[in-house]
Scaffold this active site. Structure first.
Site, PDB file in Angstrom:
ATOM      1  NE  ARG A 223      -4.458  -1.701   0.333  1.00  0.00           N
ATOM      2  CZ  ARG A 223      -4.153  -2.666  -0.673  1.00  0.00           C
ATOM      3  NH1 ARG A 223      -3.348  -2.563  -1.616  1.00  0.00           N
ATOM      4  NH2 ARG A 223      -5.263  -3.387  -0.925  1.00  0.00           N
ATOM      5  CG  HIS A 271      -3.683  -0.686  -6.837  1.00  0.00           C
ATOM      6  ND1 HIS A 271      -4.054   0.363  -5.534  1.00  0.00           N
ATOM      7  CD2 HIS A 271      -3.384  -2.015  -6.368  1.00  0.00           C
ATOM      8  CE1 HIS A 271      -4.409  -1.001  -4.689  1.00  0.00           C
ATOM      9  NE2 HIS A 271      -3.999  -2.468  -5.016  1.00  0.00           N
TER      10      HIS A 271
END
Ligand code: NDP
Ligand code: OXD
Length: 308
Positions: A223, A271
């Protein structure tokens, strides 16, 4: 009633369609909810802050991805509801493929040659080989352990680090802070596959980079908030690290003003390393709905205290 919220609208619609086919149209409420007071099960990704506090009958919060930080960070944990996540072998294999191509592209200098091509520059650089390359993986959970095993079976030297000590064939496993320093000092490629929790936020920082072998390469697949962005830029500029591939960011999409976009040693991906595949992941969501209805134990439950 099953509620569906997904920050990626099209994906939310696909999940709602799949759930309606399985349980009936009248059982699925796609956000904005028509019957919030009837929702017992929510399938979600990055729901607005405190949305679940307005669902009085909520029993299960089902993340539509492997990560659950979007639930904890979004202040969407409600006391009466259990949290479940996706565990899907396809997600682990996709992550392995992404890690492999990123590592090989750097080992063989492909992004450098792409840049040189723009200037019609013919200039060789030494490349590294699989047996001589050490990869360290932060997080040896469902995804990290698969990635570690597969990279090891290709002949890489693989090390891994986790909270509790693991035994994985072909992988040198470490736990605890002492073990981490030892692993970092030998690392050529550092792959972050930790979950985002209060303990791991900001983990990829200057003090960690200082412990790494000079010239190592960082791949952040966990993350964005694991990374202290400014510390990475400093580590790259003073050549402590040779490069970084970043798939996740503090803010997504990454702001057009962010320094990473123009940094010659940073490779940005949106992502996309490994994305939940509805085809392979839907059965476990369906099964959790059935289990909720019959009052039996859910699959892939998240520990609310640990936060992952
Ligand atoms: P798991 O929960 O299965 O594994 C987490 C691992 O991290 C475990 O080995 C755990 O240790 C370790 N860990 C957690 N906290 C600490 C800590 N404080 N110190 C040391 N080790 C710690 O997660 P998954 O493998 O399923 O997924 C990992 C993450 O990958 C997700 O949370 C998500 O953020 C990210 N992801 C990113 C994607 C992308 O496309 N970029 C796609 C999918 C996932 P222990 O085993 O001892 O508990
Ligand atoms: C996930 C992700 O956690 O897509 O599944 O990042």
């Amino acid at each position: 009633m099953i509620g569906v919220y997904c920050s990626r609208t099209k994906i939310g619609e696909s999940w709602a369609r799949a759930l309606a086919r399985e349980f009936g149209d009248d059982q699925v409420d796609l956000y904005p909810f028509v019957l919030p007071e009837s929702i017992e099960f929510i399938a979600c990704w990055k729901a607005p802050n405190r949305l679940f506090h307005s669902l009085p009958k909520l029993k299960v919060i089902q993340s539509l991805g492997a990560g659950v930080d979007h639930i904890f960070d979004g202040d969407n944990v409600v006391e009466q509801a259990e949290i479940a996540r996706i565990i899907d072998p396809q997600l682990s294999v996709d992550m392995y493929e992404f890690a492999l191509v990123t590592i090989l592209a750097d080992m063989k200098n492909l992004t450098l040659y792409r840049d040189q091509q723009k200037d019609k520059l013919w200039k060789e650089r030494r490349y590294s080989t699989i047996p001589g390359t050490v990869i360290s993986i932060l997080g040896l959970g469902v995804i990290g352990s698969t990635v570690a095993t597969k990279l090891s079976s290709l002949g890489f030297q693989v090390q891994g680090w986790s909270r509790s000590k693991k035994t994985i064939e072909g992988v040198q496993c470490y736990s605890g802070t002492g073990g981490l320093s030892e692993a970092l000092s030998a690392t050529d490629y550092l792959l972050n596959l930790l979950p985002l929790t209060n303990e791991t936020r900001g983990f990829l920082n200057q003090s960690l980079f200082d412990k790494m072998k000079v010239g190592a390469y960082l791949i952040n697949l966990g993350r964005g908030p694991h990374l202290v962005d400014e510390d990475l830029i400093t580590a790259l500029d003073r050549e402590q690290l040779s490069g970084a591939c970043l798939d996740v960011f503090h803010e997504e999409p990454l702001s057009k003003e962010h320094a990473f976009w123009d940094h010659p040693k940073v490779l940005i991906t949106p992502h996309i390393a490994s994305v939940t595949n509805i085809e392979t992941a839907r059965q476990q969501v369906f099964e959790n709905i059935r289990r909720m209805k019959s009052g039996t134990a859910l699959l892939n439950v998240v520990d609310k205290v640990k936060g992952y």
